[in-house]
Design an enzyme around this catalytic site. Structure first.
Site, PDB file in Angstrom:
ATOM      1  N   CYS A 198      53.178  51.988   2.696  1.00  0.00           N
ATOM      2  CA  CYS A 198      53.238  52.924   1.565  1.00  0.00           C
ATOM      3  C   CYS A 198      54.151  54.075   1.964  1.00  0.00           C
ATOM      4  O   CYS A 198      53.839  55.242   1.756  1.00  0.00           O
ATOM      5  CB  CYS A 198      51.856  53.395   1.140  1.00  0.00           C
ATOM      6  SG  CYS A 198      50.837  54.070   2.450  1.00  0.00           S
TER       7      CYS A 198
ATOM      8  N   ASP B 243      40.625  44.909  11.476  1.00  0.00           N
ATOM      9  CA  ASP B 243      41.168  46.236  11.755  1.00  0.00           C
ATOM     10  C   ASP B 243      40.760  46.631  13.172  1.00  0.00           C
ATOM     11  O   ASP B 243      39.727  46.166  13.675  1.00  0.00           O
ATOM     12  CB  ASP B 243      40.650  47.273  10.755  1.00  0.00           C
ATOM     13  CG  ASP B 243      41.596  48.453  10.612  1.00  0.00           C
ATOM     14  OD1 ASP B 243      42.349  48.505   9.622  1.00  0.00           O
ATOM     15  OD2 ASP B 243      41.617  49.316  11.515  1.00  0.00           O
TER      16      ASP B 243
ATOM     17  N   ASP C 218      49.655  45.148   6.403  1.00  0.00           N
ATOM     18  CA  ASP C 218      49.778  46.432   5.691  1.00  0.00           C
ATOM     19  C   ASP C 218      49.661  47.517   6.753  1.00  0.00           C
ATOM     20  O   ASP C 218      48.613  48.117   6.943  1.00  0.00           O
ATOM     21  CB  ASP C 218      48.672  46.537   4.642  1.00  0.00           C
ATOM     22  CG  ASP C 218      48.721  47.845   3.874  1.00  0.00           C
ATOM     23  OD1 ASP C 218      49.805  48.443   3.776  1.00  0.00           O
ATOM     24  OD2 ASP C 218      47.662  48.273   3.373  1.00  0.00           O
TER      25      ASP C 218
ATOM     26  N   ALA D  71      43.272  45.799   7.533  1.00  0.00           N
ATOM     27  CA  ALA D  71      42.573  45.808   6.241  1.00  0.00           C
ATOM     28  C   ALA D  71      42.025  47.158   5.835  1.00  0.00           C
ATOM     29  O   ALA D  71      41.845  47.413   4.641  1.00  0.00           O
ATOM     30  CB  ALA D  71      41.445  44.774   6.260  1.00  0.00           C
TER      31      ALA D  71
ATOM     32  N   GLY E 296      40.550  47.067   0.359  1.00  0.00           N
ATOM     33  CA  GLY E 296      40.986  46.985  -1.029  1.00  0.00           C
ATOM     34  C   GLY E 296      41.890  45.799  -1.317  1.00  0.00           C
ATOM     35  O   GLY E 296      41.724  45.093  -2.315  1.00  0.00           O
ATOM     36  N   LYS E 297      42.846  45.554  -0.432  1.00  0.00           N
ATOM     37  CA  LYS E 297      43.769  44.426  -0.649  1.00  0.00           C
ATOM     38  C   LYS E 297      43.096  43.099  -0.321  1.00  0.00           C
ATOM     39  O   LYS E 297      43.443  42.066  -0.908  1.00  0.00           O
ATOM     40  CB  LYS E 297      45.045  44.638   0.162  1.00  0.00           C
ATOM     41  CG  LYS E 297      45.841  45.853  -0.300  1.00  0.00           C
ATOM     42  CD  LYS E 297      47.092  46.055   0.516  1.00  0.00           C
ATOM     43  CE  LYS E 297      47.859  47.288   0.034  1.00  0.00           C
ATOM     44  NZ  LYS E 297      47.137  48.547   0.299  1.00  0.00           N
TER      45      LYS E 297
END
Length: 431
Positions: A382, A284, A329, A261, A265-266
């Site tokens: 990303c 995290d 992510d 995380a 933000g997500k």
């Protein structure tokens, strides 16, 4: 989630002052006219000192600029903007600047950058030996794409190998200005209502197609002081990043785990899409990253987010088959967000990218157990590299644990096609 410095959010203030610069802009500036813009010794010194910390002391650009801006309370908004803008653009074009500069002296490098931007150099002693015609000749002699695009040779070779003909357009796009994108907090407002509210405050925005909650600023300004931000009506989140939470297809009442995380933000977006009903577990391995999540959630009017540090494998095992939706992510090279984090390209190496691929596959193998049968897992980066993206998903599906999953679909988002950050998003369903 980005490896190293890119995993840390660029401060809101600094984001406002990322300069609009591209290869075409530089060519125009060098080959045409010089603009007269006054330089001040104290702010130029601030830029030079920051560059020294970034490249010689191996510090992260965002943190260096934050410290630099705090070092002189007399600097006004224009001074701060000049420093942040100049540092980021020197970092972005560092190789190109060095290729055409008369020396490695930091003031010479700044003077070369200033000429490349199309400005006139004052007759300071520090700039002695930096001449526009000499810079122009060196620039015109350059033929290497890596030098002209200001990236390491290895990165140019890797990008060309993995992206083929798309690499030229992609690296050019990644050297352009990143737009400032807002995500409307639909728990408190609608995108249309937010657009009207901001317009009343003199903030012009437009709504990009295909991104239901996104608004793009027409002009950079300090939107973080806007009352609407303080009221929690929006967050700052790139349009490509907003696609990630949407891909999970969450519904109110679900149990959702955001396992990498970071700053949350997500997780905030997921909770918003769920109507603040259900549960979002933000996790995290680095607990300090989660500290601001609760504060951000409170401002957003969100109550369903719980934070938890991943201490060891036991933390994961206790959550076996507990999630309706799982977001991974994962840490990555961050090559899709070079426009926002230009120093990333100078800190990466083929070895660091190979190492992060091991981490990505390890997370897939170990965290996938948290998804319920029939649940959805989203793998996201990303990065623009297939070796971090679809090839990782293919490798997972071919493994023993991957046999429990069915590939649904994926999105390969490239900056030159979308106009936003580069991202990869894959959806898998547990059988």
């Amino acid at each position: 989630m980005v490896l190293g410095s890119a995993s840390i959010l660029i401060s809101a203030y600094l984001l406002l002052f990322l300069a609009a610069s591209s290869l075409k802009f530089l060519i125009f500036a060098v080959l045409n006219r010089q603009k007269l813009m006054r330089l001040y010794s104290n702010t130029v010194k601030g830029v030079v000192n920051a560059i020294e910390e970034i490249f010689y002391d191996q510090q992260y650009a965002d943190k260096v600029i934050e410290r630099t801006l705090k070092s002189n309370k007399k600097w006004g908004a224009r001074d701060r903007g000049f420093i942040a803008e100049s540092v980021y653009e020197m970092v972005r074009w560092w190789r190109l600047i060095n290729e055409v500069s008369p020396s490695e002296d930091l003031y010479h490098l700044f003077g070369t950058y200033w000429l490349l931007q199309g400005h006139h150099l004052p007759p300071w002693e520090e700039f002695e030996g930096v001449h526009v015609n000499a810079v122009k000749r060196k620039y015109e002699d350059l033929t290497s794409r890596a030098a002209l695009q200001s990236i390491p040779d290895w990165l140019d070779e890797m990008g060309a190998e993995l992206l083929g003909e798309e690499w030229d357009d992609e690296i050019n796009a990644l050297n352009e200005q990143a737009q400032v994108v807002l995500r409307a907090n639909t728990l408190k407002t609608t995108r249309e209502a937010l657009m009207n509210r901001l317009q009343e405050d003199g903030v012009e925005t437009y709504a990009p197609k295909g991104y239901p909650d996104a608004l793009v600023l027409a002009k950079r300004q300090n939107i973080f002081r806007n009352p609407a931000f303080k009221e929690g009506l929006y967050e700052i989140q790139d349009a490509s990043s907003q696609l990630v939470a949407q891909a999970l297809g969450v519904e109110p009442g679900m149990r959702v785990i955001d396992a990498c995380a970071g700053a949350g933000g997500k997780s905030l977006h997921l909770a918003t899409l769920m109507g603040d009903k259900g549960r979002v577990l933000s996790m995290d391995i680095e607990g300090w990253k989660l500290k601001n999540t609760k504060l951000r959630a409170r401002r957003n009017g969100i109550s369903i987010i719980e934070t938890r540090t991943i201490e060891d494998n036991k933390t994961i095992k206790r959550l076996k088959a507990s999630a309706d939706r799982l977001l991974l992510d994962v840490p990555c090279s961050g090559l899709g967000v070079l426009r926002r984090n230009p120093d990333t390209k100078w800190k990466l190496s083929p070895e660091s990218i190979a190492n992060v691929q091991l981490i990505q596959q390890d997370i897939l193998q170990n965290y996938c157990s948290m998804v319920k049968p029939g649940g959805i897992m989203v793998y996201a980066t990303c990065s623009i590299l297939p070796t971090e993206n679809q090839r990782q998903v293919e490798k997972f599906l071919e493994s023993e644990k991957g046999q429990d999953f069915t590939f649904l679909d994926d999105q390969k988002v490239l900056a030159h096609e979308s106009g936003f950050d580069g991202f990869y998003i894959a959806r898998l369903e547990r059988k």
